[in-house]
Structures are given as C-alpha cells and as structure tokens.
Scaffold this motif. Sequence first.
Motif, PDB file in Angstrom:
ATOM      1  N   SER A   8      67.237   5.602  49.469  1.00  0.00           N
ATOM      2  CA  SER A   8      67.518   4.285  48.892  1.00  0.00           C
ATOM      3  C   SER A   8      68.894   3.734  49.232  1.00  0.00           C
ATOM      4  O   SER A   8      69.301   2.719  48.675  1.00  0.00           O
ATOM      5  CB  SER A   8      67.399   4.364  47.362  1.00  0.00           C
ATOM      6  N   GLY A   9      69.624   4.385  50.144  1.00  0.00           N
ATOM      7  CA  GLY A   9      71.000   3.977  50.385  1.00  0.00           C
ATOM      8  C   GLY A   9      71.211   3.243  51.690  1.00  0.00           C
ATOM      9  O   GLY A   9      70.262   2.795  52.351  1.00  0.00           O
ATOM     10  N   GLY A  10      72.489   3.138  52.084  1.00  0.00           N
ATOM     11  CA  GLY A  10      72.835   2.475  53.321  1.00  0.00           C
ATOM     12  C   GLY A  10      72.288   3.188  54.541  1.00  0.00           C
ATOM     13  O   GLY A  10      71.893   2.552  55.527  1.00  0.00           O
ATOM     14  N   ARG A  11      72.253   4.508  54.496  1.00  0.00           N
ATOM     15  CA  ARG A  11      71.673   5.290  55.593  1.00  0.00           C
ATOM     16  C   ARG A  11      70.206   4.906  55.804  1.00  0.00           C
ATOM     17  O   ARG A  11      69.753   4.702  56.930  1.00  0.00           O
ATOM     18  CB  ARG A  11      71.793   6.774  55.270  1.00  0.00           C
ATOM     19  N   GLU A  12      69.480   4.794  54.693  1.00  0.00           N
ATOM     20  CA  GLU A  12      68.057   4.476  54.793  1.00  0.00           C
ATOM     21  C   GLU A  12      67.829   3.041  55.257  1.00  0.00           C
ATOM     22  O   GLU A  12      66.859   2.761  55.968  1.00  0.00           O
ATOM     23  CB  GLU A  12      67.367   4.741  53.466  1.00  0.00           C
ATOM     24  N   HIS A  13      68.727   2.115  54.861  1.00  0.00           N
ATOM     25  CA  HIS A  13      68.589   0.751  55.376  1.00  0.00           C
ATOM     26  C   HIS A  13      68.774   0.743  56.886  1.00  0.00           C
ATOM     27  O   HIS A  13      68.033   0.079  57.612  1.00  0.00           O
ATOM     28  CB  HIS A  13      69.586  -0.188  54.698  1.00  0.00           C
ATOM     29  N   ALA A  14      69.765   1.504  57.384  1.00  0.00           N
ATOM     30  CA  ALA A  14      69.980   1.578  58.831  1.00  0.00           C
ATOM     31  C   ALA A  14      68.753   2.163  59.537  1.00  0.00           C
ATOM     32  O   ALA A  14      68.320   1.665  60.590  1.00  0.00           O
ATOM     33  CB  ALA A  14      71.220   2.409  59.138  1.00  0.00           C
ATOM     34  N   ALA A  31      60.636   4.680  50.128  1.00  0.00           N
ATOM     35  CA  ALA A  31      60.571   5.146  48.739  1.00  0.00           C
ATOM     36  C   ALA A  31      61.914   5.711  48.309  1.00  0.00           C
ATOM     37  O   ALA A  31      62.333   6.730  48.840  1.00  0.00           O
ATOM     38  CB  ALA A  31      59.477   6.217  48.605  1.00  0.00           C
ATOM     39  N   PRO A  32      62.611   5.083  47.346  1.00  0.00           N
ATOM     40  CA  PRO A  32      62.243   3.810  46.710  1.00  0.00           C
ATOM     41  C   PRO A  32      62.802   2.597  47.433  1.00  0.00           C
ATOM     42  O   PRO A  32      62.413   1.477  47.135  1.00  0.00           O
ATOM     43  CB  PRO A  32      62.875   3.946  45.326  1.00  0.00           C
ATOM     44  N   GLY A  33      63.741   2.800  48.376  1.00  0.00           N
ATOM     45  CA  GLY A  33      64.304   1.690  49.121  1.00  0.00           C
ATOM     46  C   GLY A  33      65.296   0.877  48.303  1.00  0.00           C
ATOM     47  O   GLY A  33      65.683   1.239  47.192  1.00  0.00           O
ATOM     48  N   ASN A  34      65.706  -0.254  48.868  1.00  0.00           N
ATOM     49  CA  ASN A  34      66.610  -1.183  48.194  1.00  0.00           C
ATOM     50  C   ASN A  34      66.329  -2.592  48.726  1.00  0.00           C
ATOM     51  O   ASN A  34      65.472  -2.749  49.610  1.00  0.00           O
ATOM     52  CB  ASN A  34      68.076  -0.759  48.396  1.00  0.00           C
ATOM     53  N   PRO A  35      66.985  -3.626  48.242  1.00  0.00           N
ATOM     54  CA  PRO A  35      66.682  -4.974  48.738  1.00  0.00           C
ATOM     55  C   PRO A  35      66.869  -5.133  50.244  1.00  0.00           C
ATOM     56  O   PRO A  35      66.228  -5.988  50.860  1.00  0.00           O
ATOM     57  CB  PRO A  35      67.664  -5.857  47.953  1.00  0.00           C
ATOM     58  N   GLY A  36      67.732  -4.328  50.841  1.00  0.00           N
ATOM     59  CA  GLY A  36      67.911  -4.397  52.286  1.00  0.00           C
ATOM     60  C   GLY A  36      66.733  -3.816  53.040  1.00  0.00           C
ATOM     61  O   GLY A  36      66.234  -4.407  54.009  1.00  0.00           O
ATOM     62  N   THR A  37      66.253  -2.645  52.617  1.00  0.00           N
ATOM     63  CA  THR A  37      65.114  -2.028  53.306  1.00  0.00           C
ATOM     64  C   THR A  37      63.859  -2.879  53.166  1.00  0.00           C
ATOM     65  O   THR A  37      62.987  -2.855  54.037  1.00  0.00           O
ATOM     66  CB  THR A  37      64.826  -0.613  52.762  1.00  0.00           C
ATOM     67  N   ALA A 368      73.467  -0.796  50.282  1.00  0.00           N
ATOM     68  CA  ALA A 368      73.594   0.571  49.771  1.00  0.00           C
ATOM     69  C   ALA A 368      73.319   0.588  48.269  1.00  0.00           C
ATOM     70  O   ALA A 368      72.302   1.099  47.809  1.00  0.00           O
ATOM     71  CB  ALA A 368      74.974   1.127  50.085  1.00  0.00           C
ATOM     72  N   GLY A 369      74.226  -0.028  47.477  1.00  0.00           N
ATOM     73  CA  GLY A 369      74.043  -0.072  46.023  1.00  0.00           C
ATOM     74  C   GLY A 369      73.776  -1.490  45.564  1.00  0.00           C
ATOM     75  O   GLY A 369      74.639  -2.129  44.946  1.00  0.00           O
ATOM     76  N   VAL A 384      78.428  -0.732  47.749  1.00  0.00           N
ATOM     77  CA  VAL A 384      77.473  -1.832  47.600  1.00  0.00           C
ATOM     78  C   VAL A 384      76.848  -2.237  48.929  1.00  0.00           C
ATOM     79  O   VAL A 384      75.627  -2.278  49.068  1.00  0.00           O
ATOM     80  CB  VAL A 384      78.161  -3.044  46.928  1.00  0.00           C
ATOM     81  N   LEU A 385      77.676  -2.568  49.914  1.00  0.00           N
ATOM     82  CA  LEU A 385      77.204  -3.045  51.212  1.00  0.00           C
ATOM     83  C   LEU A 385      78.034  -2.403  52.321  1.00  0.00           C
ATOM     84  O   LEU A 385      79.199  -2.051  52.120  1.00  0.00           O
ATOM     85  CB  LEU A 385      77.338  -4.567  51.324  1.00  0.00           C
ATOM     86  N   ALA A 386      77.441  -2.258  53.492  1.00  0.00           N
ATOM     87  CA  ALA A 386      78.169  -1.791  54.675  1.00  0.00           C
ATOM     88  C   ALA A 386      78.004  -2.842  55.761  1.00  0.00           C
ATOM     89  O   ALA A 386      76.872  -3.225  56.094  1.00  0.00           O
ATOM     90  CB  ALA A 386      77.639  -0.440  55.146  1.00  0.00           C
ATOM     91  N   ILE A 387      79.121  -3.309  56.298  1.00  0.00           N
ATOM     92  CA  ILE A 387      79.097  -4.366  57.299  1.00  0.00           C
ATOM     93  C   ILE A 387      79.377  -3.756  58.665  1.00  0.00           C
ATOM     94  O   ILE A 387      80.449  -3.182  58.892  1.00  0.00           O
ATOM     95  CB  ILE A 387      80.153  -5.446  56.987  1.00  0.00           C
ATOM     96  N   THR A 388      78.416  -3.878  59.581  1.00  0.00           N
ATOM     97  CA  THR A 388      78.495  -3.255  60.898  1.00  0.00           C
ATOM     98  C   THR A 388      78.579  -4.318  61.988  1.00  0.00           C
ATOM     99  O   THR A 388      77.807  -5.272  61.984  1.00  0.00           O
ATOM    100  CB  THR A 388      77.274  -2.354  61.140  1.00  0.00           C
ATOM    101  N   SER A 389      79.522  -4.108  62.922  1.00  0.00           N
ATOM    102  CA  SER A 389      79.699  -5.048  64.033  1.00  0.00           C
ATOM    103  C   SER A 389      79.943  -4.294  65.333  1.00  0.00           C
ATOM    104  O   SER A 389      80.504  -3.196  65.338  1.00  0.00           O
ATOM    105  CB  SER A 389      80.893  -5.975  63.777  1.00  0.00           C
ATOM    106  N   PHE A 390      79.538  -4.933  66.428  1.00  0.00           N
ATOM    107  CA  PHE A 390      79.805  -4.435  67.778  1.00  0.00           C
ATOM    108  C   PHE A 390      80.779  -5.362  68.488  1.00  0.00           C
ATOM    109  O   PHE A 390      80.806  -6.561  68.234  1.00  0.00           O
ATOM    110  CB  PHE A 390      78.515  -4.397  68.608  1.00  0.00           C
ATOM    111  N   ASP A 391      81.550  -4.792  69.408  1.00  0.00           N
ATOM    112  CA  ASP A 391      82.344  -5.602  70.323  1.00  0.00           C
ATOM    113  C   ASP A 391      82.828  -4.717  71.463  1.00  0.00           C
ATOM    114  O   ASP A 391      82.607  -3.502  71.443  1.00  0.00           O
ATOM    115  CB  ASP A 391      83.521  -6.282  69.620  1.00  0.00           C
ATOM    116  N   ASP A 392      83.505  -5.347  72.429  1.00  0.00           N
ATOM    117  CA  ASP A 392      83.953  -4.608  73.604  1.00  0.00           C
ATOM    118  C   ASP A 392      85.032  -3.587  73.269  1.00  0.00           C
ATOM    119  O   ASP A 392      85.187  -2.592  73.963  1.00  0.00           O
ATOM    120  CB  ASP A 392      84.474  -5.576  74.667  1.00  0.00           C
ATOM    121  N   THR A 393      85.814  -3.853  72.214  1.00  0.00           N
ATOM    122  CA  THR A 393      86.833  -2.910  71.774  1.00  0.00           C
ATOM    123  C   THR A 393      86.647  -2.620  70.297  1.00  0.00           C
ATOM    124  O   THR A 393      86.075  -3.439  69.558  1.00  0.00           O
ATOM    125  CB  THR A 393      88.262  -3.457  71.988  1.00  0.00           C
TER     126      THR A 393
END
Length: 425
Positions: A8-14, A31-37, A368-369, A384-393
């Motif tokens: 149900s956490g951030g790992r599972e949303h990913a 199971a049980p998931g969260n609003p993100g999943t 996550a929460g 609560v939330l994890a914000i993930t971004s990509f870039d060249d550096t």
Amino acid sequence: MRILLIGSGGREHALAWKLAQSPKCEKLFIAPGNPGTAQHGENISLDTTNFEKVADFAVQEKINMIVVGPEDPLVNGISDYFYDHSDLNHIAVIGPVKAGALLEGSKAYAKAFMKENNIPTAGYTEITADNLEEGMDIIDKKTTPIVLKADGLAAGKGVLILLDEKAAKRSLREMIMDEKFGEASQKVVIEDFLDGIEFSVFALCDGENYKLLPTAKDYKRIGEGDKGLNTGGMGAVSPVPFVDEALMQKVEERIVKPTIEGLKKRNIEYKGFIYFGLIKVGNDPYVIEYNVRLGDPEAQVVIPSIKSDLVDLFEATANGKLNEIGIEKDSRSCATVVLVSGGYPEAYEKGKEISLPRETNDSIIFHAGTKTDDGLLKTSGGRVLAITSFDDTLKKALEKSKRLCDTIDFDKKYYRKDIGFDVLT
C-alpha cells in the motif's frame, strides 16, 4: 496476464505504475493499494496476512502472478503457501520463500550467513537475556559510535547508533528486557561501526541467475545535512555518482555472487528481489543489511529507471530464465524527494487535505500515505508523497522534483531540500 500486487505504499505505487505499462498486463489488482495505485489498477480490500483469503481471491480472479511488495508477508511465508499447495503452485510468486526471507527477518541469521560465505560485513555479537552482561562488557570495550540492531522486523526503527556507552547500555537493556521493539528485540546484534558512505544495490534473482538493477542512495534522517531522527526515507537518487565500474565489480564478486551461491548451498530457491544495503569504506564495499524486497523510497527511482518491460522480467524470474533476457536502463539521472507530515517521524496529524497541481511537467507523483475521504485526497501517513524526476544531470533532476514539491500543498508539509547533497559535491 492477471496480476495481484500486495502492498500500500510508495514502493507499490511505483510497481503498479510500471506493471500497468506492460502490454502483457491484462488486469492489475492491488491489495490494499492507495489512491495512487488506483490510477493503474483496481484496489481491493483483502487481508494479506491471511494467506487462505489471498489464495481464494487468486483462484476466483484467475491470477497468474503475485508480486509481493513489503517484507512482512514474505517473512511469514506467503510464497511457501502457494508453492506448497498443488492447486496454487501454478501461480508465480515474485518474492522469496520464508527461508530466503530470513535474510531480512533475522539480523543474526543474515550475519551468520555472511560469515559462512565470506561476505564482507561489520563484526558482531548476538545478545539475548541470557548473555546480557556479556553485552554490557562488550559495550565497555568498544569505541563509539556503538551500533545496536534488533534481530527481527521492527518497521525500520530497530537500528540504534549510540554516541556514548551509558546510552548504549541503557538502550540494550530496554531492547531486550523491556522489549522496546517487541519480539523483534528479544535478540540484539551489537555491531562494529563502519565509517563510510552508504548506497544500495538491487538484484532480481530467479534462483540461479540474476540481473542487477540501477544503483540508488537514500536519505534516512529527517533533518538536512543528515541530522535528526531516522525515518523510512526522505528521498533517493539513482544512479549513484561515486559507484563506478571498479566498485561495482567488487560488489558483484565479493557480495552479490557469494550471496546467491550461499542461498543455493542452503537449497533455498530464491525468486525475487535482493536489496544489498552497502557502505563504501575506503574503496571497498561492506554489507550493512539485506532486504528481501525493494526499498522505499529507492523503488521510486529504481523502477522508473528500468526501461525494460517489468512483466517480462518477472516472468523470466518465475521461470528461471533471467539469463535469457536483457535489462535496459535509463541513462538519465533520477531523483525522488519525499513530502512528509509535520512532526514525522514522531507524532503527526492525519487527515490533512492535499492539493495537487494539474501539471507535473513530466515528473511523477507517487502516493505513499494518502487516502480518499469524501472525494478529497488527504494525508494518512507520515510519508505522504514521493516526487520523482529525470534529467540529464542529478542536480537538474533534483531541482525539478523540488519545484513540484513547492506546488503541492497540505498543512505542515515538510521535505528535505538537500537530497543528494553528499554526492553532488
């Protein structure tokens, strides 16, 4: 393929985010998931500690694969339950059997395993109520800091690093005699302190073969500059700039391969993730701990950095054919910053309304929460939330994540603005 993801956490949303991208994923349940999943599959209310109920659901919904996110079901034997029942063992389970999960379920077991297989790690002594006084004598003879680890699972809180002998003795007594961490601290490992810089390596193993995933480094302390109390993780970066080819060769030869060979020697068929929590001391890697699943928030940088189809990788894992499949990794830098509730990791309030921006500028918001209450998104945990971004550096990726953090709002939100500070320089 019909897939059940447990957690149900951030790992599972990913994981849900990535699994749902596969053309092979016909239906995804969480199971049980969260609003993100829920954005990627169907959340279901299911008691995942009751393996019989999990099995009934799997049969009813014609599940082909179960992906286990957290450690508790693995340590308690969910994989064994499916393997041991002839009417269930056609369902692939991504996660080790109970004997393999002991690598995380018992610090003392993991230490003995490493010693047996000549895997570099800190020196240690096991202490119980029966030899508590020996533990006190050991503390007297040690130089500080002194490391105490509860043997069992303690929700990430069972490791103490003490700066003076009196505090260490008091904590050891509280852990064992007062069961500070419940049954988890009936046995405690006193460990030598290793001075270095930490990083994480992840392997997906099919029992014989393995594939290395992108490296990661997470940040556990609540305060900037890595100060303050330990948390479940305030952010992560991938790949790790100082982990070069020479260091990774040492990790593979001294740690990864001996671990997998050691499992085979014990006749443990290990199908799932192995997390190597490592520390670089000088130019050499040592194992701090094993986990038998992906870390969190490392999963939020590692999973998005895998370009290959995750269902393909999991199928190869289940069928013992990882040697027949490649793994493609994103060449860009990836950074995750975690937004937490005010007061975390101590007392904090839940139920704070969350305001999310309409535009994320190609960053990813992992839940996550969180919970949905009367149609509103609200906080339901410390992280609560994890914000993930990509870039060249890495610097640009971190700045992108922090900009999005600033546009998200909930009462008393907090995040560390210095994630990656020690590897950027």
